[in-house]
Design a protein around this motif. Structure first.
Motif, PDB file in Angstrom:
ATOM      1  N   ARG A 171      45.864  35.662  52.336  1.00  0.00           N
ATOM      2  CA  ARG A 171      44.400  35.684  52.754  1.00  0.00           C
ATOM      3  C   ARG A 171      43.773  36.830  51.735  1.00  0.00           C
ATOM      4  NH1 ARG A 171      46.953  35.560  58.057  1.00  0.00           N
ATOM      5  NH2 ARG A 171      47.312  38.043  58.093  1.00  0.00           N
ATOM      6  N   ALA A 172      43.473  36.426  50.658  1.00  0.00           N
ATOM      7  CA  ALA A 172      43.064  37.380  49.653  1.00  0.00           C
ATOM      8  C   ALA A 172      41.661  37.343  49.922  1.00  0.00           C
ATOM      9  CB  ALA A 172      43.075  36.686  48.342  1.00  0.00           C
ATOM     10  N   GLN A 173      40.959  38.760  49.623  1.00  0.00           N
ATOM     11  CA  GLN A 173      39.759  39.072  50.060  1.00  0.00           C
ATOM     12  C   GLN A 173      39.018  39.396  48.865  1.00  0.00           C
ATOM     13  OE1 GLN A 173      38.156  38.430  53.357  1.00  0.00           O
ATOM     14  NE2 GLN A 173      40.266  37.645  53.521  1.00  0.00           N
ATOM     15  N   SER A 174      38.016  38.596  48.334  1.00  0.00           N
ATOM     16  CA  SER A 174      37.590  38.918  46.965  1.00  0.00           C
ATOM     17  C   SER A 174      37.002  40.250  46.952  1.00  0.00           C
ATOM     18  CB  SER A 174      36.365  38.073  46.656  1.00  0.00           C
ATOM     19  OG  SER A 174      35.867  38.421  45.444  1.00  0.00           O
ATOM     20  N   TRP A 175      36.357  40.895  48.175  1.00  0.00           N
ATOM     21  CA  TRP A 175      35.649  42.220  48.107  1.00  0.00           C
ATOM     22  C   TRP A 175      36.781  43.290  47.898  1.00  0.00           C
ATOM     23  CZ3 TRP A 175      37.196  45.772  51.507  1.00  0.00           C
ATOM     24  CH2 TRP A 175      37.866  45.213  52.482  1.00  0.00           C
ATOM     25  N   LEU A 176      37.922  42.982  48.317  1.00  0.00           N
ATOM     26  CA  LEU A 176      38.999  44.197  48.191  1.00  0.00           C
ATOM     27  C   LEU A 176      39.584  44.069  46.595  1.00  0.00           C
ATOM     28  CD1 LEU A 176      40.657  46.345  49.611  1.00  0.00           C
ATOM     29  CD2 LEU A 176      42.260  44.572  50.371  1.00  0.00           C
ATOM     30  N   ARG A 177      39.899  43.073  46.348  1.00  0.00           N
ATOM     31  CA  ARG A 177      40.328  42.739  44.758  1.00  0.00           C
ATOM     32  C   ARG A 177      39.532  43.525  43.936  1.00  0.00           C
ATOM     33  NH1 ARG A 177      44.302  39.420  43.358  1.00  0.00           N
ATOM     34  NH2 ARG A 177      43.194  38.970  41.542  1.00  0.00           N
ATOM     35  N   SER A 227      37.282  45.708  44.595  1.00  0.00           N
ATOM     36  CA  SER A 227      36.719  47.140  44.947  1.00  0.00           C
ATOM     37  C   SER A 227      36.931  48.048  43.797  1.00  0.00           C
ATOM     38  CB  SER A 227      37.556  47.485  45.980  1.00  0.00           C
ATOM     39  OG  SER A 227      37.352  48.982  46.493  1.00  0.00           O
ATOM     40  N   THR A 281      44.879  42.724  41.848  1.00  0.00           N
ATOM     41  CA  THR A 281      43.391  43.135  41.902  1.00  0.00           C
ATOM     42  C   THR A 281      42.667  42.563  40.619  1.00  0.00           C
ATOM     43  OG1 THR A 281      43.583  45.107  40.594  1.00  0.00           O
ATOM     44  CG2 THR A 281      44.373  45.191  42.540  1.00  0.00           C
ATOM     45  N   GLU A 312      48.990  43.328  55.985  1.00  0.00           N
ATOM     46  CA  GLU A 312      47.658  43.144  56.092  1.00  0.00           C
ATOM     47  C   GLU A 312      47.025  43.444  54.661  1.00  0.00           C
ATOM     48  OE1 GLU A 312      47.174  41.020  58.358  1.00  0.00           O
ATOM     49  OE2 GLU A 312      48.870  41.592  59.607  1.00  0.00           O
ATOM     50  N   ALA A 353      45.507  40.760  52.104  1.00  0.00           N
ATOM     51  CA  ALA A 353      44.122  40.771  51.611  1.00  0.00           C
ATOM     52  C   ALA A 353      44.080  40.842  50.120  1.00  0.00           C
ATOM     53  CB  ALA A 353      43.556  41.897  52.314  1.00  0.00           C
ATOM     54  N   GLY A 394      46.023  38.936  48.166  1.00  0.00           N
ATOM     55  CA  GLY A 394      46.358  37.950  47.649  1.00  0.00           C
ATOM     56  C   GLY A 394      47.998  37.902  47.455  1.00  0.00           C
TER      57      GLY A 394
END
Length: 347
Positions: A83-89, A91, A136, A166, A170, A172
């Motif tokens: 569930r990759a989150q672009s904002w976290l990668r 960051s 990242t 989780e 997040a 990926g």
């Protein structure tokens, strides 16, 4: 590598009394870099601690039970692309993380109309370069390889750890199981996964100045690439083995046999490593500041086959190893000046 006094020296010579503390005047940017690395290295125990703290409140038990049911019986994300989150990668904390060593990536031309299986070498004690480059965007993966959707892979058991899983999802990060690999590559052109090929066995060989790879018998990732028609891309990270020291554990020693027995039972092993501390430079379990340069090799194309033969696997593996050796020979004098021996494929 003068800071990397061996653990034996620190204790048998009473070097522990000569701890080299960091000065108060360290620039804010370096403090942030150190904090980001500390945050990542302690994320697992902290998140597990938070989970067990939540379990201590009876009113939260229904939510805890529902979450654990979701984790163990329902959620398929670890084997279906995460569930990759672009904002976290993207960051800022990961920019600090990569800047600590620093980590950088030397790219190759990888068209987005292909599928890719990156093979990462060496494993190192933890594999910090793999995190920075493939979990990242700190080193600019999206810019270096536009159109590729990266997934760093790790053991399935990591996704049984509440809350910590989780964080992995997040970023990926996905399971390294065959089912997971197939599901990622079946997403079509642009899909890419990264396997740290040497695994737990190679982590025991992660000593500063060396490049001992566990590769000869690792053909599963090659079979995967052939079955899915994906290009193989070797990646060699110079400096990955230099960010930690490790107790002497040559093959045949009692310590090595004990570590291998532990690996056979639990599926992973525990290198007895050491590094620096949060506020000092020579005693602790944080990695040393040492440059990590990940060189991405030329893609190795394969002919898609549902049932590759042993000869097919050996032919592709020979090309893969040849490209890995080319990377070493072309870049060792620039990025491995402090090496104590040459690249060695030990198993």
């Amino acid at each position: 590598m003068g800071q990397q006094a061996t653990l034996e020296e620190l204790y048998t010579r009473s070097e522990i009394s000569k701890i080299k503390f960091a000065p108060f005047g360290v620039p804010r940017s370096r403090r942030l870099q150190t904090f980001s690395v500390f945050a990542w290295t302690t994320a697992l125990p902290i998140l597990l601690g938070v989970f067990f703290l939540l379990c201590s409140f009876p009113p939260l038990w229904p939510a805890v039970i529902a979450y654990l049911t979701w984790v163990f019986f329902i959620d398929q994300a670890p084997t279906h692309g995460g569930r990759a989150q672009s904002w976290l990668r993207k960051s800022r904390i990961w920019v600090w993380f990569a800047g600590y060593y620093p980590v950088r990536c030397v790219s190759a031309d990888l068209p987005p109309d292909r599928k890719y299986v990156f093979g990462y070498h060496p494993h190192g004690v933890i594999g910090m370069g793999a995190i920075a480059n493939f979990a990242t965007d700190a080193t600019g993966f999206s810019t270096l390889f536009p159109g590729l959707n990266p997934h760093l892979l790790t053991l399935q058991s990591n996704f049984k750890l509440p809350l910590y899983r989780e964080l992995l999802l997040a970023l990926g990060i996905c399971s390294v199981s065959m089912k997971s690999c197939q599901n990622i590559l079946r997403q079509g052109p642009g899909s890419a996964l990264t396997i740290v090929v040497g695994g737990a066995a190679e982590s025991l060989s992660a000593h500063p100045g060396t490049a001992d790879l566990t590769l000869k018998r690792r053909k599963g990732f090659i079979k995967l690439a052939i079955r899915q028609g994906a290009d193989l891309v070797p990646v060699f990270s110079f400096g990955e083995n230099d960010i930690f020291g490790q107790l002497r554990n040559e093959r045949g020693t009692r310590l090595y046999k004990l570590q291998k027995r532990f690996q056979g039972v639990f599926g992973f092993t525990l290198p007895l490593f050491y590094g620096r501390g949060l506020f000092n430079y020579n005693v602790g379990l944080m990695p040393y500041r040492h440059p990590i340069v990940s060189v991405v090799g030329r893609p190795i194309s394969v002919q898609q086959k549902d049932h590759p033969t042993t000869a097919d696997l050996e032919e592709v593996q020979a090309r893969y190893i040849a490209e890995l050796k080319r990377i070493w020979e072309d870049y060792k004098d620039a990025y491995a000046k402090s090496r104590t021996r040459e690249l060695n494929i030990i198993a």
